[in-house]
Design a protein around this motif. Structure first.
Motif, PDB file in Angstrom:
ATOM      1  N   ARG A 117      13.060   0.811   7.223  1.00  0.00           N
ATOM      2  CA  ARG A 117      13.138   1.842   6.374  1.00  0.00           C
ATOM      3  C   ARG A 117      11.884   2.577   5.990  1.00  0.00           C
ATOM      4  N   ALA A 118      11.026   1.868   4.939  1.00  0.00           N
ATOM      5  CA  ALA A 118      10.456   1.920   4.051  1.00  0.00           C
ATOM      6  C   ALA A 118       9.176   2.183   4.398  1.00  0.00           C
ATOM      7  N   MET A 119       8.869   0.917   5.607  1.00  0.00           N
ATOM      8  CA  MET A 119       7.532   1.814   6.982  1.00  0.00           C
ATOM      9  C   MET A 119       7.722   3.325   7.476  1.00  0.00           C
ATOM     10  N   ALA A 120       9.005   4.160   8.142  1.00  0.00           N
ATOM     11  CA  ALA A 120       9.238   4.712   8.954  1.00  0.00           C
ATOM     12  C   ALA A 120       8.923   6.039   7.756  1.00  0.00           C
ATOM     13  N   GLU A 121       9.238   6.382   6.459  1.00  0.00           N
ATOM     14  CA  GLU A 121       8.607   6.496   5.410  1.00  0.00           C
ATOM     15  C   GLU A 121       7.303   6.739   5.409  1.00  0.00           C
ATOM     16  N   THR A 122       5.884   5.652   5.766  1.00  0.00           N
ATOM     17  CA  THR A 122       5.193   5.780   5.505  1.00  0.00           C
ATOM     18  C   THR A 122       4.332   6.230   6.710  1.00  0.00           C
ATOM     19  N   ILE A 123       5.140   6.163   7.905  1.00  0.00           N
ATOM     20  CA  ILE A 123       4.955   7.159   8.792  1.00  0.00           C
ATOM     21  C   ILE A 123       5.005   8.811   8.531  1.00  0.00           C
ATOM     22  N   ARG A 180       0.474  -0.776   0.424  1.00  0.00           N
ATOM     23  CA  ARG A 180      -0.143   0.227   0.048  1.00  0.00           C
ATOM     24  C   ARG A 180       0.908   0.886  -0.073  1.00  0.00           C
ATOM     25  N   PRO A 181       1.173   1.991  -1.577  1.00  0.00           N
ATOM     26  CA  PRO A 181       1.890   3.340  -1.191  1.00  0.00           C
ATOM     27  C   PRO A 181       1.979   3.754  -0.247  1.00  0.00           C
ATOM     28  N   ALA A 201      -2.529   6.904   2.827  1.00  0.00           N
ATOM     29  CA  ALA A 201      -2.772   8.216   3.913  1.00  0.00           C
ATOM     30  C   ALA A 201      -4.107   9.246   3.528  1.00  0.00           C
ATOM     31  N   ARG A 202      -3.675   9.047   1.982  1.00  0.00           N
ATOM     32  CA  ARG A 202      -5.372   9.315   1.505  1.00  0.00           C
ATOM     33  C   ARG A 202      -6.714   8.563   1.595  1.00  0.00           C
TER      34      ARG A 202
END
Length: 302
Positions: free
Chosen positions: A125-131, A77-78, A83-84
């Protein structure tokens, strides 16, 4: 009286053939005064409902209860679209959403969706960017431009929906550190509880990361997934040889959860029924109408 804001939730069915039960139990949990219902997220399995489609229907059928995906499979899920999605669900439900996120676990299945496989450190790191992006793209504010390792947005206007509470299902040391730096809550993996070695070894890593980031570690809540029988009479033992809680009578549950709050700082519990021959309707009723009110009364007692 002290208000501890302890949350009590219930884990719902997600099978394609379990729609009637899912909706019935969501409305029962709402009617019985629980705080939260959750859904698991396994988009690579054909026999599971899409978690966010199901969550939207659950929120439309309820009036007070909050919904969460426990936890979102972020590799599939990008972050900008997540977020949207969360913003839309918040607007439609009056803010009754929590965002649960994970770095992804079953990569042998996730890659079947066409998702690029990530090594553990990169997945964290990708999870952190998601947050970071969900926080930036909710709650209003100036347009966002973000150039990350995994996500890029250009001049994207944030939604006006408030930023939801963000919880992680972190297990490894790096993801626990992300939780401490960026998240509002933590759900220990593998249904580990307040007396487990997993909690004892993991929670200090969250606290250290929070303090290093200038945060109060107490602002990162611990919410437990709990599984166990709810029996009509007390059990002679309610933990197995490894120390794992496996249930007991209503009074035994109340004593255990009250201790978890007062002595170990637990901030919430999400109950998952077990296959012991007790119907989910009955287990949910005992949880919501007997155990939860008694724990709430005990923890608020002066």
């Amino acid at each position: 009286m002290q208000d501890r804001d302890v949350l009590f939730g219930f884990g719902l069915e997600t099978g394609v053939g379990e729609v009637d039960a899912l909706l019935a139990h969501a409305t029962q949990a709402d009617r019985d005064g629980l705080d939260l219902v959750t859904l698991s997220d396994h988009p690579y399995l054909a026999d599971r409902l899409d978690a966010y489609a199901a969550l939207g229907v659950v929120l439309s059928r309820t009036t007070s209860i909050t919904g969460a995906v426990n936890v979102t499979n972020t590799p599939s899920r990008p972050a900008p679209m997540l977020a949207r999605t969360i913003s839309a669900l918040s607007a439609l439900s009056g803010g009754r959403v929590v965002l649960g996120v994970g770095a992804g676990g079953l990569w042998s299945e996730i890659v079947k969706l066409g998702v690029e496989p990530l090594a553990p450190a990169r997945a964290v790191r990708a999870m952190a960017e998601t947050i970071i992006l969900v926080r930036a793209l909710t709650g209003g504010g100036d347009p966002v431009t973000f150039e990350g390792e995994f996500h890029r947005v250009t001049d994207l206007v944030p939604s006006l929906s408030p930023t939801p509470a963000i919880w992680t299902g972190s297990v490894g040391s790096q993801s626990l550190a992300v939780t401490g730096r960026l998240a509002d809550g933590w759900i220990p993996g593998h249904a580990a509880d307040w007396l487990s070695s997993r909690f004892a070894e993991s929670r200090p890593l969250i606290d250290e990361a929070a303090a290093a980031a200038g945060r109060n570690p107490a602002d990162v809540a611990t919410i437990y997934n709990v599984q166990g029988r709810i029996t009509a009479s007390p059990l002679p033992a309610f933990r197995d040889d490894s120390g794992r809680w496996f249930g007991g009578s209503v009074d035994q549950w109340v004593d255990e959860l009250t201790s978890a709050v007062l002595e170990h700082g637990a901030a919430g519990f999400i109950c998952f029924p077990v296959d012991d021959g007790t119907g989910t309707d009955v287990a949910l009723g005992r949880w919501a109408r007997e155990i939860v009110p008694a724990v709430r009364e005990a923890i608020d007692r002066p």
